[in-house]
Design an enzyme around this catalytic site. Structure first.
Site, PDB file in Angstrom:
ATOM      1  N   SER A   1       0.847  -1.194   0.000  1.00  0.00           N
ATOM      2  CA  SER A   1       0.000   0.000   0.000  1.00  0.00           C
ATOM      3  C   SER A   1       0.881   1.242   0.000  1.00  0.00           C
ATOM      4  CB  SER A   1      -0.894   0.019   1.244  1.00  0.00           C
ATOM      5  OG  SER A   1      -1.568   1.261   1.379  1.00  0.00           O
TER       6      SER A   1
ATOM      7  N   TYR B   1      -2.579  -1.282  10.133  1.00  0.00           N
ATOM      8  CA  TYR B   1      -2.567  -1.502   8.688  1.00  0.00           C
ATOM      9  C   TYR B   1      -1.337  -0.867   8.051  1.00  0.00           C
ATOM     10  CZ  TYR B   1      -4.061  -1.317   3.803  1.00  0.00           C
ATOM     11  OH  TYR B   1      -4.119  -1.445   2.422  1.00  0.00           O
TER      12      TYR B   1
END
Length: 245
Positions: free
Chosen positions: A141, A154
């Site tokens: 990401s 995350y």
């Protein structure tokens, strides 16, 4: 990466980026296997994509990852592409956090332990079989480069997955195994149960990923993630302030 006549195992394939890539990989003549935790979503995908193979599986669990590996290699012994896409994103307030550690550990397991474990299983399998041209694709990401503070677990797991992918690529240099990293920006999906309407349309993003895979890119970034993955430290600091302002 050759995008045709491959046998591809894709985790988290029932929705979002995973499903969009599964659809495109299926459409160009690959054998595609997907797993996920939602049986209804997997069934819907299988009904739309003839020949798609599915398994209900929770990759947060060590035994389930082993079961997934054994299922994939039994169903398709010539499986040669592992696409680690499964992920979960949760908003966590460290000051107000009262959840059991197991909840946090589950997010770490899906985002980081699962791709690491599956990569190690498949590298060993391919080495034993002397598999030609295997590929590992890890989906990290842009938040692995510029953390979003409200999703700290995350962001941290994606930073760690980027690091692991780099080490994996270096260790496997000189072997037949290619290691690719997909680095998404915010995309219109249900990830985290949040409104990603400010992000990139899913179809647009998935089409770009396919184009970059076909072009042989080892790091596939887009928009925000392209800028973040190439930024200098001062630029990263500025982006962090803007993202978390």
């Amino acid at each position: 990466m050759n995008l045709t006549q491959q046998t591809i195992l894709l985790t988290g394939g029932g929705s979002g980026i995973g499903l969009a890539l599964a659809e495109r990989l299926h459409a160009v003549g690959n054998t595609v296997l997907i797993c996920g935790r939602d049986a209804a979503k997997l069934q819907a995908a299988a009904e739309r994509l003839p020949g798609l193979r599915t398994l209900v599986c929770d990759v947060a669990q060590t035994a389930e990852r082993q079961r997934l590996f054994e299922w994939a290699t039994t169903e398709c012994p010539d499986v040669n592409v592992l696409l680690n896409n499964a992920g979960v994103q949760r908003t966590v307030s460290v000051l107000e956090n009262t959840e059991a550690w197991a909840t946090t550990a589950g997010e770490i397991a899906i985002n980081l332990e699962a791709p690491m474990h599956l990569a190690l299983l498949f590298v060993g399998y391919w080495h034993t079989r002397q598999q030609a041209a295997p590929v590992i694709i890890n989906v990290s990401s842009g938040l692995g480069f510029v953390p979003l503070a409200r999703v700290p677990v995350y962001s941290a797991t994606k930073a760690a997955l980027h690091s692991f992918t780099q080490s994996l690529r270096r260790q496997l240099a000189g072997t037949p195994t290619q290691v690719i990293e997909i680095i998404p920006p915010a995309v219109h999906t249900e990830l985290g149960g949040t409104d990603h309407s400010f992000g990139v349309p899913l179809a647009e993003y998935a089409d770009d990923v396919m184009q970059q895979l076909a072009a042989g890119h080892l790091e596939i970034a887009y928009g925000f993630s392209a800028k973040a993955s190439q930024a200098t430290r001062p630029e990263l600091d500025s982006m962090f302030q803007q993202l978390n302002g």
